[in-house]
Design an enzyme around this catalytic site. Structure first.
Site, mmCIF file in Angstrom:
data_model
loop_
_atom_site.group_PDB
_atom_site.id
_atom_site.type_symbol
_atom_site.label_atom_id
_atom_site.label_comp_id
_atom_site.label_asym_id
_atom_site.label_seq_id
_atom_site.Cartn_x
_atom_site.Cartn_y
_atom_site.Cartn_z
ATOM 1 N N GLN A 5 38.217 52.401 28.026
ATOM 2 C CA GLN A 5 38.886 52.859 29.252
ATOM 3 C C GLN A 5 40.183 53.556 28.856
ATOM 4 O OE1 GLN A 5 41.178 50.694 32.854
ATOM 5 N NE2 GLN A 5 39.002 50.165 32.765
ATOM 6 N N TYR A 33 47.860 43.098 36.361
ATOM 7 C CA TYR A 33 48.159 43.712 37.646
ATOM 8 C C TYR A 33 48.750 42.674 38.609
ATOM 9 C CZ TYR A 33 45.146 47.563 36.020
ATOM 10 O OH TYR A 33 44.570 48.592 35.312
ATOM 11 N N THR A 88 42.624 49.068 40.924
ATOM 12 C CA THR A 88 43.427 48.172 41.765
ATOM 13 C C THR A 88 44.854 47.979 41.255
ATOM 14 O OG1 THR A 88 42.617 46.217 40.547
ATOM 15 C CG2 THR A 88 41.392 46.874 42.531
ATOM 16 N N TRP A 89 45.311 48.862 40.383
ATOM 17 C CA TRP A 89 46.673 48.713 39.861
ATOM 18 C C TRP A 89 47.684 48.776 41.001
ATOM 19 C CZ3 TRP A 89 50.252 52.758 37.370
ATOM 20 C CH2 TRP A 89 51.296 52.106 36.688
ATOM 21 N N ASP A 136 37.645 47.627 39.224
ATOM 22 C CA ASP A 136 38.402 47.399 37.991
ATOM 23 C C ASP A 136 39.742 46.746 38.298
ATOM 24 O OD1 ASP A 136 38.970 48.220 34.989
ATOM 25 O OD2 ASP A 136 40.746 48.779 36.146
ATOM 26 N N TYR A 160 40.940 56.158 33.695
ATOM 27 C CA TYR A 160 41.886 55.646 34.683
ATOM 28 C C TYR A 160 42.925 56.718 35.023
ATOM 29 C CZ TYR A 160 45.452 54.325 31.055
ATOM 30 O OH TYR A 160 46.390 54.307 30.043
#
Length: 276
Positions: free
Chosen positions: A162, A53, A19-20, A48, A190
């Site tokens: 991650q 963010y 969801t960045w 995530d 990611y």
């Protein structure tokens, strides 16, 4: 879609949703909400996010989009390194919980290493776990030597690292991925398509044409070839979510993998873990 079993027994899909940069532009909000919901419907129930963010905007978006589906989700968030201390981690976690509209996180990660000693972060994470605020904890952007230090500091409760891993970021294959496999810690990858920059390349285009897929799907399938790996691509539209999900069903041949290995060779010598 294949699944990954986490230490402790939780089973999660091998592809989740990142969801960045989501939740930051009002004109995209309805499409982003629809995309997140579509992803869950397609089985991508690991979501995530991070307090970083959009200064919590992505967490708030997830609450709006998926709050009613909380019990179907495996929610992951991350704390700033400056908040990963005894005195601050509980407050950072509570703020994330409030924005997400939930009473617990399924997984809470140290976003990257800062000045707080790892032993102190381990203590703070374990305290949150004991309090029922988080079910599991892990780290992000920690290299092999950091992981050695983490375990030595009592961090054997860590369940994942991650990291940035994709076709053009293959450095972890030399030592970090084997280390994590040896310690039975699944990997979360990611930016598995390098923020969209792997949408075209002669080798990807060639294989995509052969298997009836898109270059992005081929790049995602390459990352997902690993057992014990969870990819978390971001998608801001339903069409993009569906494209990502279909990649999990593609099986690349040995010849395809050899072509990609030649086109995107891994480094010969160890290099520091890259991050975005």
């Amino acid at each position: 879609m294949k699944c990954v079993t986490l230490p402790g027994g939780d089973v999660v899909p091998s592809m989740g949703q990142g969801t960045w940069k989501m939740g930051e532009r009002a004109e995209r909000r309805s499409d982003e909400i629809a995309a997140l919901r579509a992803g869950v419907e397609l089985g991508m129930t690991l979501v995530d996010t991070a307090e970083m963010y959009g200064d919590g905007a992505a967490e708030t978006l997830i609450c709006e989009a998926l709050g009613s589906l909380r019990d179907q989700l495996f929610l992951v968030s991350k704390a700033y390194p400056q908040n990963a201390s005894r005195s601050r981690l509980a407050g950072a976690c509570e703020a994330s919980l409030k924005r997400l509209g939930t009473d617990r996180l399924d997984l809470y990660l140290l976003h990257w290493r800062g000045s707080v000693p790892l032993a102190e972060t381990v203590e703070a994470m374990e305290a949150l776990k004991t309090a029922g605020k988080i079910r599991h904890w892990g780290v992000s952007n920690l290299d092999t030597d950091d992981m050695d230090e983490l375990v030595a500091a009592g961090g054997d409760g860590c369940i994942t690292d991650q990291i940035l891993y994709n076709l053009v970021r293959r450095g972890p294959e030399l030592d970090l991925l084997p280390w994590l496999a040896d310690h039975k810690m699944p990997v979360m990858a990611y930016s598995p398509v390098e923020q969209g920059r792997l949408s075209s390349h002669p080798a990807l285009d060639e294989i995509a044409a052969e298997v009836g897929a898109t270059p992005v799907q081929v790049a995602l399938s390459w990352t997902l070839r690993h057992d014990g790996l969870i990819a978390i691509p971001k998608a801001s539209s339903i069409a993009h979510v569906r494209e990502n999900r279909a990649a999990a069903d593609i099986v690349l041949s040995d010849a395809d993998l050899a072509t990609l290995d030649a086109a995107f060779s891994r480094p010969r010598d160890r290099r520091p873990l890259e991050m975005l």
